[in-house]
Design an enzyme around this catalytic site. Sequence first.
Site, PDB file in Angstrom:
ATOM      1  N   CYS A 304       0.862  -1.177   0.000  1.00 42.09           N
ATOM      2  CA  CYS A 304       0.000   0.000   0.000  1.00 42.09           C
ATOM      3  C   CYS A 304       0.899   1.228   0.000  1.00 42.09           C
ATOM      4  CB  CYS A 304      -0.837  -0.007   1.271  1.00 42.09           C
ATOM      5  SG  CYS A 304      -2.549   0.350   1.003  1.00 42.09           S
ATOM      6  N   GLU A 338       2.261  -4.644  -5.128  1.00 41.16           N
ATOM      7  CA  GLU A 338       1.098  -5.528  -5.080  1.00 41.16           C
ATOM      8  C   GLU A 338      -0.004  -4.988  -5.985  1.00 41.16           C
ATOM      9  OE1 GLU A 338      -2.177  -6.539  -1.681  1.00 41.16           O
ATOM     10  OE2 GLU A 338      -0.070  -6.806  -1.110  1.00 41.16           O
TER      11      GLU A 338
END
Length: 438
Positions: A304, A338
């Site tokens: 994140c 990610e």
Amino acid sequence: MGSSANTETTNFTAASPSSNHNHPPTTVAASNPNHTPSELDTSKKRRTGMLPLEVGTRVSCLWRDGKYHPVKVIERRKNHSDGSNEYEYYVHYTEFNRRLDEWINLDQLDLDSVECALDEKVEDKVTSLKMTRHQKRKIDETHVEGHEELDAASLREHEEFTKVKNIATIELGKYEIETWYFSPFPPEYNDCVKLFFCEFCLNFMKRTEQLQRHMRKCDLKHPPGDEIYRSSTLSMFEVDGKKNKVYAQNLCYLAKLFLDHKTLYYDVDLFLFYILCECDDRGCHMVGYFSKEKHSEEAYNLACILTLPPYQRKGYGKFLIAFSYELSKKEGKVGTPERPLSDLGLVSYRGYWTRILLDILKKHKGNISIKELSDMTAIKAEDILSTLQSLELIQYRKGQHVICADPKVLDRHLKAAGRGGLDVDVSKMIWTPYKEQS
């Protein structure tokens, strides 16, 4: 995250159509002087008869640019605060990203523009035809929402659950920041439209008096964890989610207010959080962060990433991306973020990969392979390939990929990619890769 001991509060509007979520600017369009009294009376009766507007209604709404834009009514509620008992409406501006959704008053709506419900696909086509090329490009840039991993049913469930922002603004340090998205705070905060954060320990409170009392007792002046980088007034702290669970969970609550595409990590034990701070004599003030899994099967070096709205467009996002790759180099691994990436994340990463790779190609003499580029940069081979293909700098010849690096073409792409932001001074890093303690 938190609110600073400094009682001075600077209003910061985070890309929102109005600087006040509860009381947007109210401007009423003037009546057409050519209308007869009977026409005006008929129009008034028609508008009164359609109230309150149903959820799903499409209508034009006055935005902060002084123009009317198409919106869809997402939710409605009675406004008891002013005694009128009239409805206010939560609307989505169909031309723009969900982060601009907001509560508005009835007098911002042009009720003569109310449309009957159309078939979604037909209406999307009509809307698309009406847009200028510039509008279409702007929307495309901001609608890469990052829900590719969700099936249709899960996406509908996600959008239904998160359709209305629960917290309108937060106070964090010297800033008051308008939020962008829903965040699943505990039920006891359901009646809050504003939260007050301690910027050092990230505890959040309902009232400014609570924050002031907390700040007199809180002895933190920087994020918990180890300071692993300091250069001039910038510091980076590594926070272990297992050792500092409450801080990490509060950080996730805060970040979710500005990230639409990520699910909230309740199991923070599995993650490391890297908090970037601006430091002064009052302490270290968080400007952004990224997280990464302690052990990633897919070679993810970042889970994140967020730069807080008051600190955006200052090069901090690019710095965070660069820092994640410097950690990968020290680990002796290649890395990749990610998936899915947020809209802003995708733009930032593509810019970073472009600048790093083309800078090497400009300086390199002779042939160079994708594998060699990956070893030099810690960028995963697939990301290198997709970036070069998007720039049309790679061809497939005789069973292998060949990089075509014309200097003029490289210069043109580098110019388009923009400046690189703040540099990471690797000599200022003091860090060893994470190892599970026995």
